[in-house]
Scaffold this motif. Structure first.
Motif, PDB file in Angstrom:
ATOM      1  N   GLY A  57       0.819  -1.236   0.101  1.00 23.98           N
ATOM      2  CA  GLY A  57      -0.049  -0.162  -0.030  1.00 23.98           C
ATOM      3  C   GLY A  57       0.841   1.229   0.087  1.00 23.98           C
ATOM      4  O   GLY A  57       2.092   1.205   0.463  1.00 23.98           O
ATOM      5  N   LEU A  58       0.526   2.367  -0.652  1.00 22.98           N
ATOM      6  CA  LEU A  58       1.111   3.771  -0.718  1.00 22.98           C
ATOM      7  C   LEU A  58       0.152   4.481   0.277  1.00 22.98           C
ATOM      8  O   LEU A  58      -1.039   4.586  -0.345  1.00 22.98           O
ATOM      9  CB  LEU A  58       1.322   4.088  -2.150  1.00 22.98           C
ATOM     10  N   ASP A  59       0.581   5.140   1.258  1.00 19.71           N
ATOM     11  CA  ASP A  59      -0.058   5.972   2.218  1.00 19.71           C
ATOM     12  C   ASP A  59      -0.185   7.442   1.460  1.00 19.71           C
ATOM     13  O   ASP A  59       0.477   8.255   1.611  1.00 19.71           O
ATOM     14  CB  ASP A  59       0.584   6.082   3.523  1.00 19.71           C
ATOM     15  N   ILE A  60      -1.289   7.597   0.585  1.00 22.53           N
ATOM     16  CA  ILE A  60      -1.369   8.804  -0.017  1.00 22.53           C
ATOM     17  C   ILE A  60      -1.372   9.861   0.800  1.00 22.53           C
ATOM     18  O   ILE A  60      -0.732  10.962   0.903  1.00 22.53           O
ATOM     19  CB  ILE A  60      -2.756   8.675  -0.878  1.00 22.53           C
ATOM     20  N   PRO A  61      -2.527   9.989   1.860  1.00 22.16           N
ATOM     21  CA  PRO A  61      -2.567  11.162   2.664  1.00 22.16           C
ATOM     22  C   PRO A  61      -1.088  11.202   3.584  1.00 22.16           C
ATOM     23  O   PRO A  61      -0.932  12.602   3.680  1.00 22.16           O
ATOM     24  CB  PRO A  61      -3.291  10.600   3.988  1.00 22.16           C
ATOM     25  N   ALA A  62      -0.148  10.497   3.760  1.00 22.92           N
ATOM     26  CA  ALA A  62       1.143  10.665   4.254  1.00 22.92           C
ATOM     27  C   ALA A  62       1.987  11.635   3.556  1.00 22.92           C
ATOM     28  O   ALA A  62       2.607  12.337   3.739  1.00 22.92           O
ATOM     29  CB  ALA A  62       1.739   9.562   4.658  1.00 22.92           C
ATOM     30  N   PHE A  63       1.763  11.226   1.978  1.00 20.68           N
ATOM     31  CA  PHE A  63       2.558  12.036   0.934  1.00 20.68           C
ATOM     32  C   PHE A  63       1.970  13.162   0.796  1.00 20.68           C
ATOM     33  O   PHE A  63       2.615  14.012  -0.032  1.00 20.68           O
ATOM     34  CB  PHE A  63       3.222  10.956  -0.108  1.00 20.68           C
ATOM     35  N   THR A  64       0.780  13.539   0.931  1.00 22.30           N
ATOM     36  CA  THR A  64       0.247  14.970   0.572  1.00 22.30           C
ATOM     37  C   THR A  64       0.572  15.827   1.551  1.00 22.30           C
ATOM     38  O   THR A  64       0.053  17.058   1.725  1.00 22.30           O
ATOM     39  CB  THR A  64      -1.166  14.620   0.260  1.00 22.30           C
ATOM     40  N   ARG A  65       0.572  15.274   3.026  1.00 26.22           N
ATOM     41  CA  ARG A  65       0.832  16.197   4.073  1.00 26.22           C
ATOM     42  C   ARG A  65       2.144  17.100   3.959  1.00 26.22           C
ATOM     43  O   ARG A  65       3.163  16.524   2.928  1.00 26.22           O
ATOM     44  CB  ARG A  65       1.077  15.454   5.464  1.00 26.22           C
TER      45      ARG A  65
ATOM     46  N   HIS B 210       5.502  -4.833   9.227  1.00 31.39           N
ATOM     47  CA  HIS B 210       4.749  -5.722  10.247  1.00 31.39           C
ATOM     48  C   HIS B 210       3.300  -5.758   9.916  1.00 31.39           C
ATOM     49  O   HIS B 210       2.409  -5.062   9.824  1.00 31.39           O
ATOM     50  CB  HIS B 210       4.735  -4.926  11.600  1.00 31.39           C
ATOM     51  N   GLY B 211       2.680  -7.049   9.452  1.00 28.25           N
ATOM     52  CA  GLY B 211       1.502  -7.361   8.931  1.00 28.25           C
ATOM     53  C   GLY B 211       1.362  -6.773   7.656  1.00 28.25           C
ATOM     54  O   GLY B 211       2.297  -6.924   6.732  1.00 28.25           O
ATOM     55  N   GLU B 212       0.705  -5.850   7.130  1.00 34.11           N
ATOM     56  CA  GLU B 212       0.249  -5.254   5.871  1.00 34.11           C
ATOM     57  C   GLU B 212       1.770  -4.525   5.620  1.00 34.11           C
ATOM     58  O   GLU B 212       2.007  -3.483   6.297  1.00 34.11           O
ATOM     59  CB  GLU B 212      -0.772  -4.441   6.119  1.00 34.11           C
ATOM     60  N   LYS B 213       1.932  -4.682   4.274  1.00 32.50           N
ATOM     61  CA  LYS B 213       3.132  -3.679   3.758  1.00 32.50           C
ATOM     62  C   LYS B 213       2.510  -2.458   3.336  1.00 32.50           C
ATOM     63  O   LYS B 213       1.703  -2.293   2.518  1.00 32.50           O
ATOM     64  CB  LYS B 213       3.926  -4.520   2.693  1.00 32.50           C
ATOM     65  N   ILE B 214       3.344  -1.494   3.977  1.00 35.08           N
ATOM     66  CA  ILE B 214       2.963  -0.233   3.346  1.00 35.08           C
ATOM     67  C   ILE B 214       4.195   0.948   3.534  1.00 35.08           C
ATOM     68  O   ILE B 214       4.919   0.855   4.021  1.00 35.08           O
ATOM     69  CB  ILE B 214       1.811   0.252   4.148  1.00 35.08           C
ATOM     70  N   ILE B 215       3.840   1.672   2.462  1.00 36.30           N
ATOM     71  CA  ILE B 215       5.166   2.574   2.146  1.00 36.30           C
ATOM     72  C   ILE B 215       4.510   3.992   2.667  1.00 36.30           C
ATOM     73  O   ILE B 215       3.371   4.407   2.260  1.00 36.30           O
ATOM     74  CB  ILE B 215       5.476   2.873   0.564  1.00 36.30           C
ATOM     75  N   THR B 216       4.972   4.627   3.715  1.00 36.67           N
ATOM     76  CA  THR B 216       4.427   5.756   4.333  1.00 36.67           C
ATOM     77  C   THR B 216       5.258   6.663   5.050  1.00 36.67           C
ATOM     78  O   THR B 216       6.625   6.400   4.933  1.00 36.67           O
ATOM     79  CB  THR B 216       3.620   5.343   5.595  1.00 36.67           C
ATOM     80  N   ILE B 217       4.798   7.638   5.540  1.00 37.07           N
ATOM     81  CA  ILE B 217       5.698   8.797   6.358  1.00 37.07           C
ATOM     82  C   ILE B 217       4.997   8.672   7.706  1.00 37.07           C
ATOM     83  O   ILE B 217       3.799   9.259   7.847  1.00 37.07           O
ATOM     84  CB  ILE B 217       5.745  10.171   5.739  1.00 37.07           C
ATOM     85  N   PRO B 218       5.373   7.826   8.640  1.00 33.53           N
ATOM     86  CA  PRO B 218       4.496   7.629   9.861  1.00 33.53           C
ATOM     87  C   PRO B 218       4.190   9.150  10.621  1.00 33.53           C
ATOM     88  O   PRO B 218       5.095   9.889  10.505  1.00 33.53           O
ATOM     89  CB  PRO B 218       5.617   6.801  10.940  1.00 33.53           C
TER      90      PRO B 218
ATOM     91  N   ASP C 222       4.851   2.667  13.614  1.00 34.07           N
ATOM     92  CA  ASP C 222       4.733   1.387  13.716  1.00 34.07           C
ATOM     93  C   ASP C 222       5.874   0.874  14.837  1.00 34.07           C
ATOM     94  O   ASP C 222       5.764   0.056  15.534  1.00 34.07           O
ATOM     95  CB  ASP C 222       5.413   0.600  12.835  1.00 34.07           C
ATOM     96  N   CYS C 223       6.785   1.851  15.002  1.00 32.49           N
ATOM     97  CA  CYS C 223       7.870   1.622  16.116  1.00 32.49           C
ATOM     98  C   CYS C 223       7.541   2.342  17.614  1.00 32.49           C
ATOM     99  O   CYS C 223       8.286   2.141  18.468  1.00 32.49           O
ATOM    100  CB  CYS C 223       9.267   2.120  15.424  1.00 32.49           C
ATOM    101  N   ALA C 224       6.386   3.000  17.535  1.00 35.76           N
ATOM    102  CA  ALA C 224       6.021   3.469  18.726  1.00 35.76           C
ATOM    103  C   ALA C 224       5.540   2.321  19.770  1.00 35.76           C
ATOM    104  O   ALA C 224       5.104   1.455  19.638  1.00 35.76           O
ATOM    105  CB  ALA C 224       4.782   4.173  18.623  1.00 35.76           C
ATOM    106  N   GLU C 225       5.759   2.497  21.226  1.00 36.35           N
ATOM    107  CA  GLU C 225       5.472   1.579  22.189  1.00 36.35           C
ATOM    108  C   GLU C 225       5.459   2.367  23.550  1.00 36.35           C
ATOM    109  O   GLU C 225       5.720   3.583  23.736  1.00 36.35           O
ATOM    110  CB  GLU C 225       6.565   0.551  22.229  1.00 36.35           C
ATOM    111  N   PRO C 226       4.921   1.794  24.494  1.00 35.82           N
ATOM    112  CA  PRO C 226       4.751   2.650  25.979  1.00 35.82           C
ATOM    113  C   PRO C 226       6.068   3.229  26.280  1.00 35.82           C
ATOM    114  O   PRO C 226       7.163   2.577  26.312  1.00 35.82           O
ATOM    115  CB  PRO C 226       4.386   1.500  26.783  1.00 35.82           C
ATOM    116  N   GLY C 227       6.046   4.513  26.371  1.00 39.23           N
ATOM    117  CA  GLY C 227       7.305   5.357  26.715  1.00 39.23           C
ATOM    118  C   GLY C 227       7.943   5.630  25.675  1.00 39.23           C
ATOM    119  O   GLY C 227       8.865   6.426  25.693  1.00 39.23           O
ATOM    120  N   TYR C 228       7.729   5.219  24.477  1.00 37.71           N
ATOM    121  CA  TYR C 228       8.290   5.775  23.132  1.00 37.71           C
ATOM    122  C   TYR C 228       7.228   6.141  22.096  1.00 37.71           C
ATOM    123  O   TYR C 228       6.990   5.047  21.463  1.00 37.71           O
ATOM    124  CB  TYR C 228       9.435   4.619  22.585  1.00 37.71           C
ATOM    125  N   PRO C 229       6.983   7.160  22.102  1.00 39.98           N
ATOM    126  CA  PRO C 229       5.852   7.626  21.159  1.00 39.98           C
ATOM    127  C   PRO C 229       6.103   7.561  19.729  1.00 39.98           C
ATOM    128  O   PRO C 229       5.100   7.820  18.696  1.00 39.98           O
ATOM    129  CB  PRO C 229       5.647   9.009  21.755  1.00 39.98           C
TER     130      PRO C 229
END
Ligand code: SF4
Ligand code: SF4
Length: 216
Positions: free
Chosen positions: A20-28, A150-158, A164-171
């Motif tokens: 998937g290509l995360d269009i909203p991420a690339f238009t921000r 991780h799971g679904e493959k996606i090209i994005t700007i998080p 995906d790399c966020a976890e408790p204590g690491y936003p």
């Protein structure tokens, strides 16, 4: 152009052919990389190159010792280590940022960064008259673009909500670096990151820019 072998390219192409290509991420909107003001924050944690990249970088460390010494890279200890998740990562060295950094980021830098916060693997590529990203790990030159797998493959700007790399204590990571944070006065991501998208398109045998434009 990159050193990556046909095997690696094929693997990447197959894995991300229909990602998937995360269009909203690339238009921000984002702002351009400004290394001087940022002090290379994307390198503060070091990186985890693909196995093939690590192998080639290790070969260069042996072959190009004089070069790395000449640009002040400290190779007195092994530049890679294996973390608790069994991932091979570049070593971090202490570095005090003199600009404000997010509280969950550490005052450290990748061992391959020089005193002016430049990537010595990129510098080595240029010193050998190769394209600038030749030896630079894929995840590094792509930043803030991420190939999520991780799971679904996606090209994005998080962003802050979906890193995906966020976890408790690491936003999260990308959105907390200057070029990955939304910048209302900036340019759309597909404009700012046109060079990265072009290189990634070549690697994946897709035209990502055309795919984004078609979706606007
Ligand atoms: S975090 Fe972004 S702005 Fe800062 S050096 Fe890295 S790529 Fe450039
Ligand atoms: S390899 Fe280069 S770009 Fe990647 S984290 Fe290290 S210094 Fe930064």
């Amino acid at each position: 152009m990159l050193f990556l072998s046909d095997y690696f390219r094929n693997r990447l192409r197959i894995e991300y052919a229909s990602a998937g290509l995360d269009i909203p991420a690339f238009t921000r909107r984002y702002s351009l990389c400004n290394l001087k003001d940022c002090q290379g924050l994307c390198c503060h944690e070091g990186c985890e190159p693909y196995e093939e990249e690590t192998k080639v970088i290790k070969e260069q460390i042996i072959k190009q010792r004089v070069f790395f010494n000449s640009v002040g890279i400290d190779l007195s200890e092994p530049p890679f280590y294996v973390n608790e998740d069994n991932e091979e990562r570049t070593r971090k060295v202490p570095y005090t940022y003199t600009v404000p950094i997010p509280s969950h980021f550490s005052h450290t830098a990748c061992v391959f960064r020089d005193a002016k916060n430049r990537c010595s693997l990129q510098m080595l590529s240029l010193a050998e008259d190769k394209p600038s990203w030749w030896y630079k790990p894929l995840a590094c030159w792509l930043h803030p673009i991420v190939l999520e797998n991780h799971g679904e493959k996606i090209i994005t700007i998080p962003d802050i909500e979906n890193d995906d790399c966020a976890e408790p204590g690491y936003p999260g990571f990308s959105a907390f670096t200057p070029c990955g944070a939304e910048a209302p006065e900036g340019e759309p991501g597909y404009v700012i990151l046109a060079h990265e998208l072009a290189m990634l398109s070549e690697l994946l045998d897709r035209d990502l820019l055309a795919e984004i434009k078609a979706a606007l």
